[in-house]
Scaffold this motif. Structure first.
Motif, PDB file in Angstrom:
ATOM      1  N   ARG A  37     -53.044  21.559 -69.938  1.00 43.57           N
ATOM      2  CA  ARG A  37     -52.649  22.224 -68.693  1.00 43.57           C
ATOM      3  C   ARG A  37     -51.143  22.477 -68.682  1.00 43.57           C
ATOM      4  N   GLN A  41     -49.313  26.058 -68.259  1.00 43.83           N
ATOM      5  CA  GLN A  41     -48.291  26.336 -67.251  1.00 43.83           C
ATOM      6  C   GLN A  41     -47.044  26.919 -67.914  1.00 43.83           C
ATOM      7  N   ASP A  42     -46.619  26.342 -69.025  1.00 45.30           N
ATOM      8  CA  ASP A  42     -45.450  26.844 -69.750  1.00 45.30           C
ATOM      9  C   ASP A  42     -45.700  28.276 -70.231  1.00 45.30           C
ATOM     10  N   THR A  45     -45.506  30.680 -67.297  1.00 44.65           N
ATOM     11  CA  THR A  45     -44.123  30.874 -66.863  1.00 44.65           C
ATOM     12  C   THR A  45     -43.403  31.846 -67.781  1.00 44.65           C
ATOM     13  N   VAL A 149     -48.351  31.724 -61.742  1.00 44.85           N
ATOM     14  CA  VAL A 149     -48.651  30.463 -62.436  1.00 44.85           C
ATOM     15  C   VAL A 149     -49.859  29.789 -61.790  1.00 44.85           C
ATOM     16  N   HIS A 152     -52.983  31.524 -62.914  1.00 44.76           N
ATOM     17  CA  HIS A 152     -53.218  31.185 -64.316  1.00 44.76           C
ATOM     18  C   HIS A 152     -53.840  29.786 -64.424  1.00 44.76           C
ATOM     19  N   LEU A 153     -53.269  28.843 -63.680  1.00 45.26           N
ATOM     20  CA  LEU A 153     -53.777  27.469 -63.742  1.00 45.26           C
ATOM     21  C   LEU A 153     -55.159  27.341 -63.100  1.00 45.26           C
TER      22      LEU A 153
END
Length: 195
Positions: A37, A41-42, A45, A149, A152-153
């Motif tokens: 996860r 997240q990275d 971003t 983000v 996406h998550l």
């Protein structure tokens, strides 16, 4: 011809932006390495930062137009203000990393990269607009980095079937099959009934 081509490029750019966070269910994801996860997240971003063309902290019409114009300008190799069929069908060279982390020679897109599903070559259109609306949670017509983000998550979490914080290739494949079945059911329900 320039106007028509720019409209087509705008559609592709919008689809790319809309589907960027939804790669977890994309076909062909089975061979990708597992992703945590935090890595997702990275990745989201960094993707947002690349897509925010004017660096104003949101994805909106101005960013789509800037990407569309930049792509048109790259494809218009003779700089005559219009694209020939040959120019339109040409895919720019992309630098790739070799297994040792060094840049490998660039290669043409082959439908799996620049012009393929991952970058909006397929799967945009009305679905892209729907996905953009889903990500725009405050309905202001733009997608902030936080919204991007979070969207996406949310897709990552949906794919993480065992909720262990890692999406595996098997989970990606299962999520793709689930989404495909839902899409087919929705499509079948919208079909007019034969009499």
């Amino acid at each position: 011809m320039k106007k028509l081509t720019k409209i087509m490029l705008a559609t592709a750019a919008a689809a790319s932006a809309a589907t960027a966070g939804f790669a977890y269910a994309a076909p062909g994801g089975e061979g990708r390495p597992d992703q945590t996860r935090a890595q997702a997240q990275d990745h989201a971003t960094k993707m947002f930062e690349r897509m925010d063309a004017n660096k104003d902290g949101k994805l909106d019409k101005a960013d789509r137009e800037a990407r569309q114009t930049a792509r048109f300008d790259r494809l218009d190799t003779d700089k005559n203000g219009s694209l020939s069929r040959e120019e339109f069908n040409t895919r720019p060279q992309r630098a790739e990393k070799a297994p040792d982390g060094q840049k490998a020679e660039g290669r043409r897109g082959d439908g799996k990269h620049f012009g393929g599903r991952h970058h909006g070559g397929r799967g945009g259109g009305k679905h892209g607009g729907f996905m953009m609306k889903q990500a725009d949670t405050n309905n202001d017509g733009a997608i902030s980095q936080a919204e991007f983000v979070a969207s996406h998550l949310a897709k990552f979490d949906a794919a993480d079937a065992d909720k262990n914080g890692t999406v595996t290739s098997a989970e990606r494949k299962a999520q793709h099959e689930k989404m495909r079945a839902e899409w087919q059911a929705k499509r079948a329900a919208q079909q007019p009934k034969a009499q």
